[in-house]
Scaffold this active site. Structure first.
Site, PDB file in Angstrom:
ATOM      1  N   LYS A 219      26.842  33.385  39.789  1.00  0.00           N
ATOM      2  CA  LYS A 219      26.814  32.143  39.014  1.00  0.00           C
ATOM      3  C   LYS A 219      26.387  30.936  39.843  1.00  0.00           C
ATOM      4  O   LYS A 219      26.439  30.948  41.071  1.00  0.00           O
ATOM      5  CB  LYS A 219      28.180  31.922  38.345  1.00  0.00           C
ATOM      6  CG  LYS A 219      28.340  32.868  37.143  1.00  0.00           C
ATOM      7  CD  LYS A 219      29.506  32.542  36.257  1.00  0.00           C
ATOM      8  CE  LYS A 219      29.472  33.484  35.039  1.00  0.00           C
ATOM      9  NZ  LYS A 219      30.697  33.394  34.243  1.00  0.00           N
ATOM     10  N   ARG A 253      34.363  40.756  36.752  1.00  0.00           N
ATOM     11  CA  ARG A 253      33.141  41.096  36.006  1.00  0.00           C
ATOM     12  C   ARG A 253      31.956  40.836  36.920  1.00  0.00           C
ATOM     13  O   ARG A 253      31.724  39.688  37.305  1.00  0.00           O
ATOM     14  CB  ARG A 253      33.076  40.239  34.743  1.00  0.00           C
ATOM     15  CG  ARG A 253      31.843  40.459  33.867  1.00  0.00           C
ATOM     16  CD  ARG A 253      31.902  39.528  32.648  1.00  0.00           C
ATOM     17  NE  ARG A 253      30.738  39.671  31.797  1.00  0.00           N
ATOM     18  CZ  ARG A 253      29.583  39.043  31.999  1.00  0.00           C
ATOM     19  NH1 ARG A 253      29.446  38.212  33.020  1.00  0.00           N
ATOM     20  NH2 ARG A 253      28.578  39.235  31.175  1.00  0.00           N
TER      21      ARG A 253
HETATM   22  C1  YH5 Z   1      32.538  35.402  32.072  1.00  0.00           C
HETATM   23  O1  YH5 Z   1      32.671  34.685  33.061  1.00  0.00           O
HETATM   24  N1  YH5 Z   1      30.018  35.225  31.755  1.00  0.00           N
HETATM   25  S1  YH5 Z   1      27.534  35.513  30.684  1.00  0.00           S
HETATM   26  C2  YH5 Z   1      24.574  32.563  34.926  1.00  0.00           C
HETATM   27  C3  YH5 Z   1      24.233  33.219  36.103  1.00  0.00           C
HETATM   28  C4  YH5 Z   1      24.756  34.452  36.372  1.00  0.00           C
HETATM   29  C5  YH5 Z   1      25.607  35.044  35.479  1.00  0.00           C
HETATM   30  C6  YH5 Z   1      22.948  31.390  36.922  1.00  0.00           C
HETATM   31  N2  YH5 Z   1      29.941  36.506  29.946  1.00  0.00           N
HETATM   32  C7  YH5 Z   1      31.272  35.639  31.467  1.00  0.00           C
HETATM   33  O2  YH5 Z   1      27.351  36.155  33.607  1.00  0.00           O
HETATM   34  N3  YH5 Z   1      32.311  37.033  29.786  1.00  0.00           N
HETATM   35  C8  YH5 Z   1      29.241  35.762  30.816  1.00  0.00           C
HETATM   36  O3  YH5 Z   1      23.387  32.712  37.041  1.00  0.00           O
HETATM   37  C9  YH5 Z   1      31.226  36.445  30.340  1.00  0.00           C
HETATM   38  N4  YH5 Z   1      33.610  36.003  31.483  1.00  0.00           N
HETATM   39  C10 YH5 Z   1      33.501  36.798  30.373  1.00  0.00           C
HETATM   40  N5  YH5 Z   1      34.611  37.344  29.875  1.00  0.00           N
HETATM   41  C11 YH5 Z   1      27.115  34.416  32.027  1.00  0.00           C
HETATM   42  C12 YH5 Z   1      26.841  35.091  33.317  1.00  0.00           C
HETATM   43  C13 YH5 Z   1      25.938  34.413  34.287  1.00  0.00           C
HETATM   44  C14 YH5 Z   1      25.421  33.160  34.017  1.00  0.00           C
END
Ligand code: YH5
Length: 275
Positions: A219, A253
């Site tokens: 993230k 996750r």
């Molecule tokens: C979460 O924290 N996050 S989708 C931006 C990124 C990398 C990854 C800029 N679904 C979560 O993973 N469900 C997502 O790089 C989730 N908890 C739960 N329960 C976003 C994501 C991501 C966004």
């Protein structure tokens, strides 16, 4: 104890949820058929690497992402969930749409990962009428605009109060505590400082009495500190997952399952039973 449909986790060690995205743009050929097979192969690979749960998402919830229709999301995720029957670990469906939840559960999903924390009454009913687990996540605002201007008096207190209220609502609807997981929603309407403040104090959320899930993998908050682009955030992601577990997370996750599983094995060798 966490009940996920026909699976149950004792929670004696931290669990790793592996992320499988099935948005067409997550695979180079862009086509749905290719991405379906690729997603199934990817899920099997993550199970081989030690994933305890596979999280399947058919709609990007990254900041600024455009919404997709119910039908598009169904077309993306249902064949993959069906294709993963018998994979050996529970499948989680990452959606906030009740129709997608219902179809995913019908196709064999054992967990609902709802970034909207079952605030939609139809979603609450779908989960209550099943035996699947649910992850209730906090966010401020909606994915399109949430990173514009996140504001809190006390981010941890507000996240905690929200999750406490959602646990109570889910219980009132007939979802037992042993089917509920909570998540502070890193990056969902939170500044970098908000995110690190929540991570530092994550143990307070564990006091709500249900397992805590932390999603930090790749993230922006990690990029903000390291200066690394999203493809170069593996070390930061593993460090963040380890810190989350040290501060009370029961489930992490992640995209990079093998590296995270190894790091948590070292944590477990030092700490034994979770406290
Ligand atoms: C979460 O924290 N996050 S989708 C931006 C990124 C990398 C990854 C800029 N679904 C979560 O993973 N469900 C997502 O790089 C989730 N908890 C739960 N329960 C976003 C994501 C991501 C966004």
């Amino acid at each position: 104890m966490l009940l996920c449909g026909s699976f149950q986790f004792e929670l004696s060690r931290p669990l790793v949820m592996g992320i499988v995205n099935v948005t067409p743009d997550s695979f180079s050929d862009g086509g749905l058929y290719g991405s379906r097979d690729a997603a199934i192969v990817h899920a099997h690979q993550l199970v081989n690497e030690g994933a305890d749960i596979i999280d399947i998402g058919g709609e990007s919830t990254r900041p600024g992402a455009e919404p997709v229709s119910v039908q598009q999301e169904l077309d993306r995720v249902v064949p993959i969930i069906e294709g993963l029957r018998g994979v050996g670990v529970p499948i989680s469906i990452d959606t906030f749409k009740p129709e997608v939840m219902r179809a995913a559960i019908g196709a064999g999903a054992q967990m609902v990962n709802d970034i909207n924390a079952l605030q939609d009454e139809a979603a609450m009913r779908v989960v209550a009428q099943s035996n699947v687990a649910v992850c209730l996540m906090h966010k401020q605002g909606d994915p399109k605009s949430m990173q514009a201007q996140p504001r809190y008096q006390n981010v941890l207190a507000e996240v905690s109060a929200f999750l406490r209220e959602r646990i109570a609502a889910a219980e009132a609807a007939g979802i037992d505590m042993d089917r509920i997981v909570i998540d502070p929603g890193f990056g969902f309407g939170k500044s970098v400082a908000h995110n690190f403040s929540v991570l530092a104090n994550l143990s307070e959320l564990a006091e709500l009495g249900v397992p805590v899930l932390a999603g930090l993998s790749r993230k922006s908050m990690l990029g903000a500190v390291t200066g690394q682009e999203v493809g170069q955030r593996l070390p930061a992601s593993v460090a963040a997952a380890l810190i989350a577990v040290q501060r009370g997370a029961h489930i992490v996750r992640v995209h990079d399952v093998r590296a995270t599983v190894d790091a948590l094995k070292i944590w477990y060798a030092v700490n034994g039973e979770m406290t």
